[in-house]
Write a protein that holds these residues in place. Structure first.
Motif, PDB file in Angstrom:
ATOM      1  N   GLU A   1      -3.324   4.975  -2.910  1.00  0.00           N
ATOM      2  CA  GLU A   1      -3.735   3.606  -2.363  1.00  0.00           C
ATOM      3  C   GLU A   1      -3.103   3.290  -1.137  1.00  0.00           C
ATOM      4  O   GLU A   1      -2.271   3.972  -0.435  1.00  0.00           O
ATOM      5  CB  GLU A   1      -2.783   2.563  -3.276  1.00  0.00           C
ATOM      6  CG  GLU A   1      -3.505   2.691  -4.834  1.00  0.00           C
ATOM      7  CD  GLU A   1      -4.950   2.121  -4.754  1.00  0.00           C
ATOM      8  OE1 GLU A   1      -5.069   1.060  -4.040  1.00  0.00           O
ATOM      9  OE2 GLU A   1      -5.578   2.444  -5.713  1.00  0.00           O
ATOM     10  N   LYS A   2      -3.693   2.293  -0.169  1.00  0.00           N
ATOM     11  CA  LYS A   2      -3.292   2.056   1.063  1.00  0.00           C
ATOM     12  C   LYS A   2      -2.160   0.914   0.731  1.00  0.00           C
ATOM     13  O   LYS A   2      -2.268  -0.052   0.068  1.00  0.00           O
ATOM     14  CB  LYS A   2      -4.443   1.502   1.804  1.00  0.00           C
ATOM     15  CG  LYS A   2      -3.942   0.599   3.039  1.00  0.00           C
ATOM     16  CD  LYS A   2      -4.868  -0.184   3.758  1.00  0.00           C
ATOM     17  CE  LYS A   2      -4.397  -0.976   4.954  1.00  0.00           C
ATOM     18  NZ  LYS A   2      -3.647  -2.285   4.409  1.00  0.00           N
ATOM     19  N   LEU A   3      -0.897   1.154   1.205  1.00  0.00           N
ATOM     20  CA  LEU A   3       0.238   0.148   1.328  1.00  0.00           C
ATOM     21  C   LEU A   3      -0.101  -0.877   2.479  1.00  0.00           C
ATOM     22  O   LEU A   3      -0.701  -0.400   3.600  1.00  0.00           O
ATOM     23  CB  LEU A   3       1.357   0.753   1.455  1.00  0.00           C
ATOM     24  CG  LEU A   3       1.770   1.657   0.321  1.00  0.00           C
ATOM     25  CD1 LEU A   3       3.287   2.160   0.680  1.00  0.00           C
ATOM     26  CD2 LEU A   3       1.778   1.037  -1.103  1.00  0.00           C
ATOM     27  N   PRO A   4       0.198  -2.171   2.250  1.00  0.00           N
ATOM     28  CA  PRO A   4       0.183  -3.162   3.516  1.00  0.00           C
ATOM     29  C   PRO A   4       1.056  -2.752   4.551  1.00  0.00           C
ATOM     30  O   PRO A   4       2.064  -2.008   4.578  1.00  0.00           O
ATOM     31  CB  PRO A   4       0.692  -4.359   2.939  1.00  0.00           C
ATOM     32  CG  PRO A   4       1.343  -3.999   1.584  1.00  0.00           C
ATOM     33  CD  PRO A   4       0.977  -2.670   1.182  1.00  0.00           C
ATOM     34  N   LEU A   5       0.569  -3.034   5.766  1.00  0.00           N
ATOM     35  CA  LEU A   5       1.662  -2.847   6.914  1.00  0.00           C
ATOM     36  C   LEU A   5       2.548  -3.968   7.264  1.00  0.00           C
ATOM     37  O   LEU A   5       2.177  -4.927   7.174  1.00  0.00           O
ATOM     38  CB  LEU A   5       0.462  -3.087   8.204  1.00  0.00           C
ATOM     39  CG  LEU A   5       1.314  -2.547   9.694  1.00  0.00           C
ATOM     40  CD1 LEU A   5       1.933  -1.041   9.752  1.00  0.00           C
ATOM     41  CD2 LEU A   5       0.290  -2.873  10.793  1.00  0.00           C
TER      42      LEU A   5
ATOM     43  N   GLN B   1       7.220   8.258   0.827  1.00  0.00           N
ATOM     44  CA  GLN B   1       5.898   7.983   0.612  1.00  0.00           C
ATOM     45  C   GLN B   1       4.850   8.980   0.485  1.00  0.00           C
ATOM     46  O   GLN B   1       3.934   9.226   0.017  1.00  0.00           O
ATOM     47  CB  GLN B   1       5.590   6.829   1.450  1.00  0.00           C
ATOM     48  CG  GLN B   1       6.086   5.537   0.983  1.00  0.00           C
ATOM     49  CD  GLN B   1       5.503   4.932  -0.375  1.00  0.00           C
ATOM     50  OE1 GLN B   1       4.258   5.367  -0.346  1.00  0.00           O
ATOM     51  NE2 GLN B   1       6.173   4.115  -1.077  1.00  0.00           N
TER      52      GLN B   1
ATOM     53  N   ASN C   1       2.848  10.538  -2.617  1.00  0.00           N
ATOM     54  CA  ASN C   1       1.702  10.039  -2.778  1.00  0.00           C
ATOM     55  C   ASN C   1       0.517  10.759  -2.200  1.00  0.00           C
ATOM     56  O   ASN C   1      -0.639  10.711  -2.353  1.00  0.00           O
ATOM     57  CB  ASN C   1       1.397   8.344  -2.303  1.00  0.00           C
ATOM     58  CG  ASN C   1       2.464   7.741  -3.238  1.00  0.00           C
ATOM     59  OD1 ASN C   1       2.898   7.733  -4.094  1.00  0.00           O
ATOM     60  ND2 ASN C   1       2.869   6.499  -2.565  1.00  0.00           N
ATOM     61  N   TRP C   2       0.979  11.373  -0.936  1.00  0.00           N
ATOM     62  CA  TRP C   2      -0.137  12.052  -0.192  1.00  0.00           C
ATOM     63  C   TRP C   2      -0.259  13.789  -0.352  1.00  0.00           C
ATOM     64  O   TRP C   2      -1.252  14.112  -0.374  1.00  0.00           O
ATOM     65  CB  TRP C   2      -0.188  11.574   1.500  1.00  0.00           C
ATOM     66  CG  TRP C   2      -0.523  10.184   1.347  1.00  0.00           C
ATOM     67  CD1 TRP C   2       0.429   8.955   1.330  1.00  0.00           C
ATOM     68  CD2 TRP C   2      -1.672   9.529   1.546  1.00  0.00           C
ATOM     69  NE1 TRP C   2      -0.060   7.881   1.601  1.00  0.00           N
ATOM     70  CE2 TRP C   2      -1.698   8.298   1.803  1.00  0.00           C
ATOM     71  CE3 TRP C   2      -3.118  10.048   1.666  1.00  0.00           C
ATOM     72  CZ2 TRP C   2      -2.717   7.202   2.052  1.00  0.00           C
ATOM     73  CZ3 TRP C   2      -3.987   9.151   1.786  1.00  0.00           C
ATOM     74  CH2 TRP C   2      -3.863   7.742   1.751  1.00  0.00           C
TER      75      TRP C   2
END
Ligand SMILES: Cc1ncc(COP(=O)(O)O)c(C=O)c1O
Length: 444
Positions: free
Chosen positions: A16-20, A33, A37-38
């Motif tokens: 998922e994309k986390l908010p900036l 992270q 996650n990646w």
């Protein structure tokens, strides 16, 4: 990269994309992270179990060079050393690669992002050469004519370059490939195609290493044509050019020294990290390159006229990019660290390991080679299965992340490619790959 999966189940959901955030989470949190996650979704493409496409590993020296590239963060442009000396080091590295590949002093060259951009750089200058034969400056006036480009086995990237250069991919004149199991230009058909041009200048794209069988066009025969015909001769040696490092295989490129331009890839057999491609163009054509790529209306980039001289050249007037990464540094580190013998060993080891796996495949009741194994690539398939089953087999093989191979089409049939250019590949790796194949075969 040992231990990292070399392929990922394509059905895994993407992270998922986390908010900036306003203040940022800090580097330690970011590493956490990234790791959690990646990285599970990244493939270990530099692993010796990754034999898909044509992907080299990264030598330890190249890795060190790449770190310094980022730390120093040069914009590699002027050879004169005003501002920085990185362009001089790039020139020196080009000289080293020429030495390694047995190319004469007659070539100049530079680093670009890969073989696609190298083909583009060379074919852009070829286009200017063709215009000059007709009294047209294509860089200034554009293309108004049909430029004949002949080839038998051009890689898709060269065709893409013809699209990008306005020559037009549809304008390619296809030369026949020889009968039999070789992917080589048929010289008789080439003669017919040349005759049909009735003396008009043309561009010829030839191959040093085709993607399935790693075949080489007959460079001595092409060279002989140079005496009687007016053409620009480009060689795409992205895959096989480094065969020149080995006394056992350098006969394959015999005669390539006479080409007008040559492409080789750094992130393949040179084993430097992405992105790295190298182009060579004969020095006597340097003004054509300059006409094609010069920055003519930006005084802040420096004096253009002096830039036309090779001694004081500025790379940004000889190739497509203006801002440029210090891409030569990882290659310089690696070449200086391992020398000619080091690269000879990498090339010969790749070929030996390829032959080992190829012989094993030939002895398997459920597998078969679809093309002869000539150098460092194997093309094989399931002996009794149809195309969809072959796709399924490859999917299963890659799914558990132990090895990675890629699909291909050979003479209209679906097949699997295993390509060996990684400096680390050992006998143990081949055994590992064999057992991964055996395990997958149990289901077929
Ligand atoms: C013969 C040949 N030419 C060109 C290319 C394109 O190379 P790159 O991906 O470095 O642009 C490849 C890539 O595999 C290749 O095998």
């Amino acid at each position: 990269m040992k231990g990292q999966p070399v392929s990922i189940d394509p059905q895994l959901p993407l992270p998922e994309k986390l908010p900036l955030s306003d203040t940022g989470m800090g580097i330690e949190q970011v590493i956490k992270q990234f790791k959690e996650n990646w990285t599970p979704h990244l493939v270990g493409a530099s692993s010796s179990h990754y034999v898909g496409f044509v992907t080299g590993g990264v030598t330890p020296a190249a890795l060190a060079g790449d770190w310094f590239t980022t730390v120093w963060d040069q914009n590699t442009q002027a050879v004169s050393g005003q501002g920085d000396v990185s362009a001089r080091l790039e020139q020196v590295t080009i000289e080293l690669v020429k030495e390694l590949l047995g190319l004469p002093d007659a070539f100049m060259g530079g680093f670009v992002t890969g073989a696609t951009m190298s083909n583009f750089t060379c074919l852009g200058t070829a286009r200017q050469w063709w215009g000059a034969q007709k009294g047209i400056n294509i860089a200034m006036d554009g293309i108004t004519a049909h430029i004949p480009v002949l080839t038998a086995t051009a890689h898709s990237s060269s065709i893409k370059c013809l699209s990008m250069l306005g020559i037009g991919s549809r304008n390619l004149i296809q030369v026949k490939i020889t009968q039999g199991d070789r992917e080589v230009m048929d010289m008789e058909d080439l003669a017919i195609k040349i005759k049909a041009l009735d003396g008009a200048p043309f561009i010829l794209i030839s191959s040093a290493g085709t993607v399935n069988t790693v075949d080489f066009d007959d460079f001595n025969a092409i060279n002989a044509l140079k005496k009687t015909h007016n053409f620009w001769w480009h060689i795409d040696g992205a895959f096989g050019g480094f065969a020149a490092c080995s006394p056992k295989y350098k006969h394959l490129v015999d005669g390539w020294q006479a080409a007008d331009s040559i492409t080789v890839d750094g992130h393949k057999w040179l084993n430097v990290p992405y992105d790295s491609g190298i182009f060579f163009i004969r020095k006597r054509h340097h003004l054509l390159s300059y006409e094609t790529y010069r920055n003519s209306n930006a005084p802040y980039l420096g004096e253009v006229e002096n830039g036309a001289l090779l001694e004081t050249m500025n790379f940004l007037n000889f190739l497509p990019e203006n801002s440029r990464r210090f891409r030569a540094l990882p290659a310089w580190f690696s070449l200086m660290s391992y020398g000619k013998k080091g690269y000879q060993q990498i090339v010969e080891n790749s070929v030996e390991r390829t032959r080992e796996l190829s012989a094993w495949i030939e002895g398997q009741s459920k597998l078969m080679l679809v093309a002869p194994t000539r150098l460092n690539n194997i093309c094989f398939t399931l002996r009794k299965q149809d195309d969809p089953k072959v796709e399924q087999f490859l999917y299963q093989l890659n799914k558990d992340g132990k090895v990675f191979m890629s699909p291909t089409l050979y003479r209209g049939k679906k097949a699997i490619r295993a390509s060996f250019v990684n400096w680390q590949t050992s006998k143990e790796d081949i055994d590992f790959i064999k057992s991964a194949l055996e395990k997958t075969l149990e289901q077929f």
